[in-house]
Design an enzyme around this catalytic site. Structure first.
Site, PDB file in Angstrom:
ATOM      1  CE  LYS A 116      -3.334  -2.802  -0.085  1.00  0.00           C
ATOM      2  NZ  LYS A 116      -3.927  -3.132  -1.383  1.00  0.00           N
ATOM      3  CD  GLU A 200      -3.826   7.100   4.289  1.00  0.00           C
ATOM      4  OE1 GLU A 200      -3.428   6.612   3.222  1.00  0.00           O
ATOM      5  OE2 GLU A 200      -5.015   7.004   4.678  1.00  0.00           O
ATOM      6  CG  HIS A 235     -13.292  -2.886   7.415  1.00  0.00           C
ATOM      7  ND1 HIS A 235     -13.149  -1.531   7.186  1.00  0.00           N
ATOM      8  CD2 HIS A 235     -12.749  -3.105   8.642  1.00  0.00           C
ATOM      9  CE1 HIS A 235     -12.529  -0.981   8.207  1.00  0.00           C
ATOM     10  NE2 HIS A 235     -12.286  -1.907   9.119  1.00  0.00           N
ATOM     11  NE  ARG A 291     -11.646  -7.532  -4.844  1.00  0.00           N
ATOM     12  CZ  ARG A 291     -11.149  -6.724  -3.900  1.00  0.00           C
ATOM     13  NH1 ARG A 291      -9.840  -6.640  -3.741  1.00  0.00           N
ATOM     14  NH2 ARG A 291     -11.945  -5.997  -3.142  1.00  0.00           N
TER      15      ARG A 291
END
Ligand code: MV4
Length: 496
Positions: A116, A200, A235, A291
């Site tokens: 990431k 972040e 999530h 994907r």
């Protein structure tokens, strides 16, 4: 064009891929675990092979066995679907080395997007806006402290090997930083085998908006507009739509162009998604999902592009079948994930036998599913029953059509989350398009709303229970439709 595709997946997505194959004149090979021997996808395929015991590690994640079956069956390509091995660079490389086409990006691109921090750096170079934060992994506490101080609290610490929210820690102030850093590093190590983390600025209740991308081997890359996936829980996305009520045509054109250009720059081949947080009218890059995604049908409904067919064309070395100028967003689409879970009991999974099943139909309805009457949903995998997708000329028509479809849907035998979806489709803020990633926790009336909806249907269910024998199913469904018409009328009166 490839001749025979092995689908290294199960359930509705395996069928979705096989349907594309069938329309393209391509043979399909299913692989199934012992728990899936009665599953629809294993019956739908032209050929089917059992690959092992129920646990995914011994079946759907067994790279050696999958390659072996591909060779044995004569498949010249493998479609990984989503989840399982879909973004695994080792699997892509194993396919590449065996001369089998992996239907997806190269192992090099999968590796890059899986890291990431590296992906974030790559996107900064491509001019994509990112959340203020680190462009390197955080080495120690002092570095973390300096960065957090600069971008200001609250901050969020994320595992670099992760994605999808696992192991992320929100830090409100410097006092919490040391402990949070330690625990995120520990989770990163145990879950992803890599203790690298990054920091972040934490955005409070952003919308989750993602762009659908397609890149081919000729260096073309286009975008198919955005999807909004803000309605999620732990999530797990529950409702997705396209277009987003928050995105203007000008914003779509600008971000879409940037995203497609970034895909071109990294040599992206296949279908992919660029995820953003959207807050204060601005986009902030999160990660790339390399994907086909669960929610791809909402994009197919509004653009008319068959994303899986494009994936297969791309893997076959053909150019994209459409140009950017030909893409039009027509109307509005919504997807509800129909899960075997109890929304009144903390959404616990409720796998088991479906005693009676009737899915909605008619204008603007699409149901992607791998189940049938008398099928038993096994407890080993994710508990999705189906994806209910509707199209309408605008968002308002899509919502009323979704309500209609949810009230037509008959699933008897296992608890499911249809009451949740009914409640959201009646929710005033949802109807106004006021969404955020914390929608479910903020909408504190949803539980009561679901209970009210279930109560409203009780008299009906009592009437129906004795009817739910196979022979009387049709009569039962007609009754459901009639009583639900009543429910919808009540609803209109309530909202008038
Ligand atoms: C964030 C965020 C706020 N600020 N990043 C969750 C999914 C994954 N793809 C990224 N996620 C988030 N990233 C910044 N800079 C909020 C989320 C987020 C979230 C994070 C932790 C726990 C629950 C969450 C629910 C929705 C969104």
């Amino acid at each position: 064009m490839v001749n025979k595709v092995l689908i290294a997946n199960r359930g509705e997505i395996a069928i979705r891929v096989m349907r594309a194959c069938r329309e393209m004149g391509i043979a399909s090979v299913a692989v199934y675990s012992e728990a899936d021997k009665d599953a629809l996808f294993a019956k739908y395929a032209d050929q089917a092979y059992c690959i092992g015991p129920p646990p995914a590690t011994q079946s759907y994640l067994n790279i050696q066995r999958l390659i072996e079956v591909a060779r044995e069956s004569g498949a010249d390509a493998i479609h990984p679907g989503y989840g399982f091995l879909a973004e695994n660079p080792k699997f892509a490389r194993a396919c590449e080395e065996e001369g089998i086409k992996f239907i997806g990006p190269s192992s090099r691109v999968l590796e890059l997007m899986g890291d990431k921090v590296a992906a974030r750096r790559e996107m900064v170079n491509a001019g994509i806006p990112v959340v203020p934060g680190t462009d390197e992994c955080v080495a120690d506490f002092e570095q973390a402290r300096a960065i957090a101080k600069k971008i200001e609290y609250p901050v969020i610490i994320k595992p670099s090997g992760g994605g999808g929210g696992i192991g992320m820690t929100i830090v409100a102030n410097e006092g919490e930083l040391a402990k949070a850093l330690e625990s995120t590093q520990a989770i990163a190590q145990t879950t992803f085998g890599l203790c690298d983390v990054y920091i972040e600025k934490y955005l409070a209740n952003p919308r989750h908006i993602e762009f659908q991308l397609l890149g081919d081997s000729k260096g073309n890359a286009i975008h198919l507009g955005e999807r909004e996936c803000s309605i999620q829980r732990r999530h797990q996305k529950l409702i997705e739509e396209s277009p987003s009520a928050a995105v203007t045509a000008a914003m779509r054109t600008k971000m879409g162009k940037l995203a497609a250009n970034a895909a071109k720059l990294v040599g992206y081949e296949g279908a992919g998604t660029m995820e953003f947080l959207f807050s204060g009218g601005r986009f902030y890059f999160l990660e790339v999902n390399a994907r086909v995604q669960v929610e791809h049908p909402v994009t197919e409904m509004v653009t008319g592009v068959d994303i899986v067919k494009e994936q297969i064309r791309i893997a076959s070395g053909l150019p994209l079948s459409i140009r950017q100028e030909e893409i039009r967003m027509n109307g509005s689409a919504i997807e509800c994930r129909i899960n075997a879970e109890d929304p009144l009991n903390d959404f616990v999974p409720t796998p088991g036998k479906i005693k009676s099943y009737h899915s909605p139909g008619g204008t603007g309805i699409r149901v992607d599913s791998g189940v049938y009457t008398s099928y038993t949903i096994p407890p080993f995998y994710d508990p999705m029953i189906s994806k209910l997708i509707v199209w309408g000329r605008d968002r308002s028509e899509a919502i009323t059509r979704m309500r209609r479809a949810l009230y037509e849907y008959v699933i008897v035998g296992i608890k499911n989350n249809i009451p949740f979806h009914k409640a959201v489709m009646e929710n005033p803020r949802f109807m106004k398009g006021e969404l955020g990633t914390h929608f479910i926790e903020h909408e504190t009336t949803l539980i009561e709303d679901m209970k009210r909806i279930i109560e409203r249907e009780k008299p009906l269910e009592e009437k129906l229970s004795h009817l739910f024998e196979e022979k009387k199913r049709i009569a039962a469904i007609a009754t459901v439709a009639a009583v639900n018409q009543l429910a919808l009328k009540t609803q209109r009166i309530n909202s008038a």
